[in-house]
Design a protein around this motif. Structure first.
Motif, short mmCIF file in Angstrom:
data_model
loop_
_atom_site.label_atom_id
_atom_site.label_comp_id
_atom_site.label_asym_id
_atom_site.label_seq_id
_atom_site.Cartn_x
_atom_site.Cartn_y
_atom_site.Cartn_z
N ARG A 68 15.09 33.44 -8.72
CA ARG A 68 14.68 32.93 -10.04
C ARG A 68 15.87 32.90 -10.98
NH1 ARG A 68 9.16 32.89 -9.36
NH2 ARG A 68 8.30 34.68 -8.21
N ARG A 118 14.65 27.84 -13.33
CA ARG A 118 14.26 27.35 -12.02
C ARG A 118 13.91 28.45 -11.03
NH1 ARG A 118 17.10 24.14 -14.68
NH2 ARG A 118 16.87 21.89 -14.50
N ASP A 119 12.89 28.18 -10.21
CA ASP A 119 12.59 28.99 -9.03
C ASP A 119 13.12 28.22 -7.82
OD1 ASP A 119 11.29 30.72 -10.70
OD2 ASP A 119 9.26 30.23 -10.02
N ILE A 120 13.99 28.85 -7.03
CA ILE A 120 14.67 28.15 -5.94
C ILE A 120 14.27 28.78 -4.61
CG2 ILE A 120 16.89 27.48 -4.98
CD1 ILE A 120 18.03 27.70 -7.84
N ASP A 162 14.63 28.92 -0.60
CA ASP A 162 15.58 28.63 0.47
C ASP A 162 14.81 28.27 1.73
OD1 ASP A 162 17.52 28.62 2.46
OD2 ASP A 162 18.68 30.23 1.51
N LEU A 192 16.74 23.21 0.06
CA LEU A 192 16.19 24.04 -1.01
C LEU A 192 15.05 23.30 -1.67
CD1 LEU A 192 19.51 25.13 -2.82
CD2 LEU A 192 18.22 26.48 -1.14
N ILE A 238 13.51 23.22 -5.33
CA ILE A 238 13.75 23.68 -6.70
C ILE A 238 12.54 23.34 -7.54
CG2 ILE A 238 15.19 23.42 -8.75
CD1 ILE A 238 17.52 22.70 -6.93
N ASN A 291 12.78 17.89 -15.11
CA ASN A 291 12.87 17.34 -13.76
C ASN A 291 12.97 15.82 -13.80
OD1 ASN A 291 12.81 18.42 -10.97
ND2 ASN A 291 11.05 17.05 -10.72
N SER A 315 9.38 19.39 -9.46
CA SER A 315 10.14 19.98 -8.35
C SER A 315 10.95 18.91 -7.62
CB SER A 315 9.19 20.67 -7.36
OG SER A 315 8.27 19.73 -6.82
N LYS A 372 20.99 21.65 0.78
CA LYS A 372 21.60 22.95 0.51
C LYS A 372 23.11 22.79 0.62
CE LYS A 372 21.24 27.76 2.07
NZ LYS A 372 20.58 28.63 3.07
N ASP A 412 22.11 20.84 -8.79
CA ASP A 412 21.45 21.50 -9.92
C ASP A 412 20.74 20.45 -10.77
OD1 ASP A 412 21.06 24.18 -11.10
OD2 ASP A 412 22.00 23.27 -12.85
N GLU A 413 20.85 20.54 -12.09
CA GLU A 413 20.24 19.56 -12.98
C GLU A 413 21.32 18.59 -13.46
OE1 GLU A 413 18.85 21.32 -16.73
OE2 GLU A 413 20.16 23.02 -16.33
#
Length: 297
Positions: free
Chosen positions: A20, A24-26, A28, A33, A35, A60, A101, A106, A228-229
């Motif tokens: 966390r 974001r909650d990521i 694996d 990934l 996200i 998002n 999401s 990865k 990422d974003e």
């Protein structure tokens, strides 16, 4: 205001707990990934107790908009934003995942935040006042607060752990961290991405004053990709163009609304955070939604 409709964190049966971040909650998934962008909001590196309605979906969708607009400059990590394309164990959570999401490649993330500034604001303004430079880059005298730079500048920072502060570093320190060839590439790509986005946003009535990019190395191909974003109100300063006036701080489409409230009550910026009033939560949500509306309309 119904905080029950706000997604503060996620967890899914049969799936390993996520890492966390502030927002974001990521998850694996081995070579990929997932996200999930929650409605959490942080200010001064502290996560607030309340969420902002719709914030995760807005962030998002804005990232998706920019990934699509810039993929000719550099490949990005997006595989799909359609929950139906996710692994089967996530299908029953489609209602939570859809819109907020992304399933992504990865990568091996680079240990630097790639910041580009087109205007002098925030920590850049503070540094400029003290030294007439930002991150070791000398600048002309006489620049006003929120003043536009003749050319965007690359001002990298360290990538801090959750709860810590990023620290500005020089370009040469970036070279020490990742090597000269890669430093040159992320600098040039970052400025190209920012310049493209600045020009698109300008036509939509938004000034992107500065922004932060993250890059990773594709573990299969060795290729540098954008992760990422991308160019959201969380990773950038978005200002309404029609209210822009150099010489002062600017109104914004981001969480400055929350920061201003917290500053007004003299919070010491240490956990736990004070509660956010309903009008601050609603006002912040409106600003995020307006940024998205202006971009996609």
């Amino acid at each position: 205001m119904n905080q029950n409709n706000i997604v503060m964190q996620t967890s899914f049966d049969g799936v390993t707990s996520p890492k966390r971040g502030k927002v974001r909650d990521i998850y694996d998934l081995g070579d990929k990934l997932l996200i999930v962008v929650t409605d959490r909001i942080s200010a001064f590196d502290v996560i607030m107790a309340e969420g902002i309605p719709g914030k995760g979906v807005v962030l998002n969708q804005i990232s998706k908009f920019w990934f699509d607009k810039t993929n000719d400059i550099i490949t990005n990590h997006v595989i799909s934003i359609d929950a139906d394309d996710y692994p089967e164990e996530f299908h029953k959570y489609r209602d939570v995942l859809q819109g907020r999401s992304m399933l992504v490649k990865k990568t091996r993330p680079l240990p630097v935040e790639c910041v580009v500034r087109g205007y002098v604001a925030g920590s850049g303004w503070k540094e400029y006042k003290e030294s007439q430079s930002i991150c070791g880059i000398p600048l002309p005298s006489g620049i006003l607060e929120s003043g536009r730079l003749e050319k965007p500048i690359f001002t990298p920072s360290t990538k801090a752990e959750l709860g810590d502060h990023d620290e500005n570093i020089t370009y040469e320190q970036t070279v020490d961290l990742i090597g000269r060839e890669l430093a040159e590439k992320v600098r040039d790509v970052s400025i190209a991405l920012y310049s493209r986005a600045r020009d698109i946003a300008d036509k939509k009535g938004i000034i992107i004053a500065d922004t932060k990019f993250e890059f990773g190395i594709d573990q299969d191909t060795g290729e540098l990709i954008l992760i990422d974003e991308a160019l959201t109100p969380d990773s950038s300063r978005f200002w309404p163009k029609d209210e822009y006036e150099p010489g002062r701080s600017q109104k914004s489409f981001d969480k400055q609304f929350v920061r201003d409230y917290l500053s007004s009550i003299n919070w010491d910026k240490n956990p736990p955070p004070p509660p956010l009033p309903a009008q601050v939560i609603v006002g912040t949500s409106e600003k995020y939604h307006e940024a998205l509306k202006r971009l996609i309309d």
